[in-house]
Design an enzyme around this catalytic site. Structure first.
Site, PDB file in Angstrom:
ATOM      1  N   HIS A  73       0.811  -1.219   0.000  1.00 43.26           N
ATOM      2  CA  HIS A  73       0.000   0.000   0.000  1.00 43.26           C
ATOM      3  C   HIS A  73       0.852   1.281   0.000  1.00 43.26           C
ATOM      4  O   HIS A  73       0.370   2.341   0.367  1.00 43.26           O
ATOM      5  CB  HIS A  73      -0.964   0.003   1.194  1.00 43.26           C
ATOM      6  CG  HIS A  73      -1.998  -1.082   1.103  1.00 43.26           C
ATOM      7  ND1 HIS A  73      -3.315  -0.822   0.804  1.00 43.26           N
ATOM      8  CD2 HIS A  73      -1.911  -2.432   1.230  1.00 43.26           C
ATOM      9  CE1 HIS A  73      -3.987  -1.976   0.787  1.00 43.26           C
ATOM     10  NE2 HIS A  73      -3.153  -2.969   1.042  1.00 43.26           N
ATOM     11  N   THR A  74       2.100   1.169  -0.421  1.00 48.10           N
ATOM     12  CA  THR A  74       2.931   2.376  -0.513  1.00 48.10           C
ATOM     13  C   THR A  74       2.689   3.110  -1.825  1.00 48.10           C
ATOM     14  O   THR A  74       2.979   4.297  -1.925  1.00 48.10           O
ATOM     15  CB  THR A  74       4.431   2.015  -0.414  1.00 48.10           C
ATOM     16  OG1 THR A  74       4.674   0.896  -1.268  1.00 48.10           O
ATOM     17  CG2 THR A  74       4.833   1.664   1.007  1.00 48.10           C
ATOM     18  N   ASP A  75       2.120   2.408  -2.836  1.00 50.77           N
ATOM     19  CA  ASP A  75       2.037   3.044  -4.166  1.00 50.77           C
ATOM     20  C   ASP A  75       1.147   4.277  -4.178  1.00 50.77           C
ATOM     21  O   ASP A  75       1.516   5.317  -4.708  1.00 50.77           O
ATOM     22  CB  ASP A  75       1.661   2.038  -5.279  1.00 50.77           C
ATOM     23  CG  ASP A  75       0.301   1.405  -5.170  1.00 50.77           C
ATOM     24  OD1 ASP A  75      -0.339   1.508  -4.097  1.00 50.77           O
ATOM     25  OD2 ASP A  75      -0.150   0.802  -6.181  1.00 50.77           O
ATOM     26  N   SER A 161      -6.181 -13.302  -6.133  1.00 46.14           N
ATOM     27  CA  SER A 161      -5.226 -13.867  -5.181  1.00 46.14           C
ATOM     28  C   SER A 161      -4.078 -12.908  -4.880  1.00 46.14           C
ATOM     29  O   SER A 161      -3.087 -13.292  -4.285  1.00 46.14           O
ATOM     30  CB  SER A 161      -4.664 -15.173  -5.735  1.00 46.14           C
ATOM     31  OG  SER A 161      -3.871 -14.886  -6.868  1.00 46.14           O
ATOM     32  N   GLY A 162      -4.208 -11.659  -5.346  1.00 44.93           N
ATOM     33  CA  GLY A 162      -3.170 -10.672  -5.043  1.00 44.93           C
ATOM     34  C   GLY A 162      -2.014 -10.674  -6.025  1.00 44.93           C
ATOM     35  O   GLY A 162      -0.956 -10.118  -5.751  1.00 44.93           O
ATOM     36  N   LEU A 163      -2.211 -11.300  -7.204  1.00 44.63           N
ATOM     37  CA  LEU A 163      -1.129 -11.337  -8.211  1.00 44.63           C
ATOM     38  C   LEU A 163      -1.482 -10.510  -9.450  1.00 44.63           C
ATOM     39  O   LEU A 163      -0.913 -10.698 -10.518  1.00 44.63           O
ATOM     40  CB  LEU A 163      -0.820 -12.788  -8.606  1.00 44.63           C
ATOM     41  CG  LEU A 163      -0.365 -13.722  -7.478  1.00 44.63           C
ATOM     42  CD1 LEU A 163      -0.138 -15.135  -8.003  1.00 44.63           C
ATOM     43  CD2 LEU A 163       0.897 -13.210  -6.792  1.00 44.63           C
ATOM     44  N   GLU A 198      -9.000   1.336 -14.562  1.00 45.27           N
ATOM     45  CA  GLU A 198      -9.434   0.667 -13.324  1.00 45.27           C
ATOM     46  C   GLU A 198     -10.040   1.680 -12.341  1.00 45.27           C
ATOM     47  O   GLU A 198     -11.059   1.416 -11.707  1.00 45.27           O
ATOM     48  CB  GLU A 198      -8.257  -0.082 -12.687  1.00 45.27           C
ATOM     49  CG  GLU A 198      -8.662  -0.791 -11.423  1.00 45.27           C
ATOM     50  CD  GLU A 198      -8.208  -2.233 -11.311  1.00 45.27           C
ATOM     51  OE1 GLU A 198      -7.502  -2.727 -12.197  1.00 45.27           O
ATOM     52  OE2 GLU A 198      -8.573  -2.853 -10.300  1.00 45.27           O
ATOM     53  N   ASP A 210       0.329  -2.303  -9.986  1.00 52.62           N
ATOM     54  CA  ASP A 210       0.013  -3.524 -10.741  1.00 52.62           C
ATOM     55  C   ASP A 210       0.210  -3.316 -12.240  1.00 52.62           C
ATOM     56  O   ASP A 210       0.834  -4.129 -12.932  1.00 52.62           O
ATOM     57  CB  ASP A 210      -1.443  -3.951 -10.486  1.00 52.62           C
ATOM     58  CG  ASP A 210      -1.741  -4.111  -9.011  1.00 52.62           C
ATOM     59  OD1 ASP A 210      -0.792  -4.081  -8.207  1.00 52.62           O
ATOM     60  OD2 ASP A 210      -2.926  -4.247  -8.659  1.00 52.62           O
ATOM     61  N   TYR A 259     -10.110  -1.341   1.050  1.00 55.04           N
ATOM     62  CA  TYR A 259      -9.017  -0.695   0.326  1.00 55.04           C
ATOM     63  C   TYR A 259      -9.210   0.829   0.280  1.00 55.04           C
ATOM     64  O   TYR A 259      -8.315   1.585   0.706  1.00 55.04           O
ATOM     65  CB  TYR A 259      -8.894  -1.312  -1.072  1.00 55.04           C
ATOM     66  CG  TYR A 259      -7.702  -0.835  -1.867  1.00 55.04           C
ATOM     67  CD1 TYR A 259      -6.504  -1.543  -1.855  1.00 55.04           C
ATOM     68  CD2 TYR A 259      -7.768   0.321  -2.638  1.00 55.04           C
ATOM     69  CE1 TYR A 259      -5.395  -1.115  -2.580  1.00 55.04           C
ATOM     70  CE2 TYR A 259      -6.682   0.764  -3.367  1.00 55.04           C
ATOM     71  CZ  TYR A 259      -5.499   0.048  -3.346  1.00 55.04           C
ATOM     72  OH  TYR A 259      -4.413   0.487  -4.070  1.00 55.04           O
TER      73      TYR A 259
HETATM   74  C1  GLA Z   1      -3.573  -3.675  -5.005  1.00 57.05           C
HETATM   75  C2  GLA Z   1      -3.637  -2.355  -5.763  1.00 57.05           C
HETATM   76  C3  GLA Z   1      -2.242  -1.740  -5.883  1.00 57.05           C
HETATM   77  C4  GLA Z   1      -1.558  -1.639  -4.533  1.00 57.05           C
HETATM   78  C5  GLA Z   1      -1.629  -2.966  -3.799  1.00 57.05           C
HETATM   79  C6  GLA Z   1      -1.120  -2.867  -2.374  1.00 57.05           C
HETATM   80  O1  GLA Z   1      -2.856  -4.630  -5.716  1.00 57.05           O
HETATM   81  O2  GLA Z   1      -4.175  -2.581  -7.041  1.00 57.05           O
HETATM   82  O3  GLA Z   1      -2.337  -0.478  -6.503  1.00 57.05           O
HETATM   83  O4  GLA Z   1      -2.105  -0.595  -3.781  1.00 57.05           O
HETATM   84  O5  GLA Z   1      -2.963  -3.464  -3.728  1.00 57.05           O
HETATM   85  O6  GLA Z   1       0.232  -2.545  -2.363  1.00 57.05           O
END
Ligand code: GLA
Length: 424
Positions: A73-75, A161-163, A198, A210, A259
């Site tokens: 969550h640094t982005d 799944s976070g990918l 998005e 991403d 989020y």
């Molecule tokens: C998701 C969001 C990204 C980023 C991550 C956490 O993947 O799409 O922009 O914020 O969570 O680092």
């Protein structure tokens, strides 16, 4: 072996995230990540394409998923992330059309969707197609003249799944439009346009991580991404260590508000701190000392979020340095610290992630582990001594399954190139 469930984000409009469930074939071994080779995959997609559209595809593109090694969550706080594109990707096989229409189907999900490029609306019935629609819409707003196509999508990135399966679909769509019209667009512009798709069309206010990783990945390398300047430095993967992805395969129990809530808390924190330190525009600019000095000026939850982000941002720079000098022990320690902060301060760690962390930490060869992507379930990422990878995967799979009754997926996160036209 039981038949595992495949999870997918089926729609995120208005921040309501719902999940699709369907079955996929069980895997034969924890390290059997290449379910199909390229030729098998090509022939599967070609056959299905012919069934759907009556002709063979003439153009193929791909865009990869990503795994972040540090920087949760640094982005969206304009900070840093250490990230890599991975060898799990989304393909689109396509054939241009001359009538300005787009028709898309997917091997991974039921239903096809059709729209006119001059009249793009949100699809409530088949929500995954909104990633395609959104990209077309934003590219046209940016002035690009697009060609219609018939397209079939096939992804090896597990959904939700976070990918970054969503970003891979967006970036592959943009790559296809670029190729169909024989255009040249800088991949950073593609990353920015697909992020806009998005944010504005799909309704998810993600950062740039991403889409940037998917567009800019470099085989064998990690990217040290600066989300303020939207540039990166390329770093080779440290010798002797292997990035391992450990998928909890647990459904993410999200309402959809988590989020945007985290993001708003960070923005609130930065705004309050800027009242004391005008140089603070975002949390990237704040120091831990400043956050701690003004603890009483921040709501307790906002204080925790700020504390985490400021430390996490520093950890990105620290791990990049530790990996560069081959300090594996320090790299692992930083990952474990990131996991603890994500659990206690940012509160994005699910009980399955904790079960996975326990399995990983007791496995041979583990240096450290933390959550990938947004958190709340999905994958963990681990740094593992290269020569212990097999024993690691066996141990983690067995231990996690004993503790949760869920069969995980454990496989290497091999750093891959960013999106492009496939020569197959
Ligand atoms: C998701 C969001 C990204 C980023 C991550 C956490 O993947 O799409 O922009 O914020 O969570 O680092």
């Amino acid at each position: 072996m039981t038949n595992p469930t495949f999870r997918g984000i089926s729609g995120t409009k208005g921040n309501n995230i719902t999940f699709l469930s369907r079955s996929i074939k069980p895997l034969t071994s924890p390290l059997n990540r290449n379910i199909m080779n390229v030729q098998q995959r090509k022939s599967l997609v070609t056959n299905k394409f012919v069934k759907a559209f009556g002709k063979t595809p003439t153009i193929w593109v791909q865009a990869p998923g990503r795994v972040d090694l540090m920087g949760s969550h640094t982005d969206y706080n304009e900070g840093y992330v250490l990230t890599e594109a991975i060898d799990r990707n989304t393909w689109i096989a396509a054939r241009p059309r001359g009538d300005g229409r787009v028709q898309v189907c997917s091997v991974n999900a039921p239903g096809c969707s059709e729209f006119e490029l001059i009249d793009i609306t949100y699809d409530e019935v088949i929500p995954w197609t909104n990633y395609v629609r959104g990209v077309a819409d934003i590219m046209q707003q940016e002035g690009y003249v697009l060609r219609g196509f018939d397209g079939l999508i096939h992804s090896t990135i597990p959904f939700g799944s976070g990918l970054s399966s969503s970003a891979a679909l967006e970036v592959s769509t943009a790559t296809l439009f670029v190729a169909l019209s024989d255009m040249k667009i800088d991949p950073v512009i593609i990353a920015k346009m697909t992020q806009r798709a998005e944010n504005e069309f799909v309704g998810m206010n993600c950062g740039i991580l991403d889409q940037y990783s998917s567009a800019m990945g470099k085989r064998g390398n990690v990217l040290l991404l600066d989300c303020r300047t939207i540039t990166h430095e390329t770093r080779p993967i440290a010798p002797g260590v292997q990035v391992m992805i450990c998928d909890t395969r647990a459904e993410r129990a999200l309402t959809g508000s988590e989020y945007p809530e985290r993001r708003a808390q960070c923005e609130q924190g930065a705004q309050i701190l800027s009242g004391f330190y005008p140089e603070i525009k975002t949390l990237r600019d704040a120091t831990l000392d400043q956050v701690q000095t003004h603890k009483a000026d921040l709501e307790p939850v906002v204080y925790k979020r700020c504390h985490f982000i400021v430390e996490e941002n520093q950890r990105v720079l620290d791990i990049a340095e530790a990996l560069a000098v081959g300090d594996h022990k320090e790299s692992g320690r930083l990952m474990n610290e990131s996991f603890a902060g994500a659990r206690d301060l940012y509160e994005i760690v699910s009980k399955e992630m904790i079960a996975m962390q326990e399995a990983v930490m007791s496995a041979p060869g583990t240096l450290g582990t933390r959550g990938a992507g947004a958190g709340f379930g999905g994958c963990m990422v681990a740094l593992v001594e290269e020569d212990k990878v097999d024993g690691f995967a066996d141990h983690v799979s067995e231990q996690y399954q004993v503790n949760t009754s869920i069969e995980p997926q454990v496989y290497p996160g091999v750093a891959a190139d960013g999106a492009g036209v496939l020569e197959i």
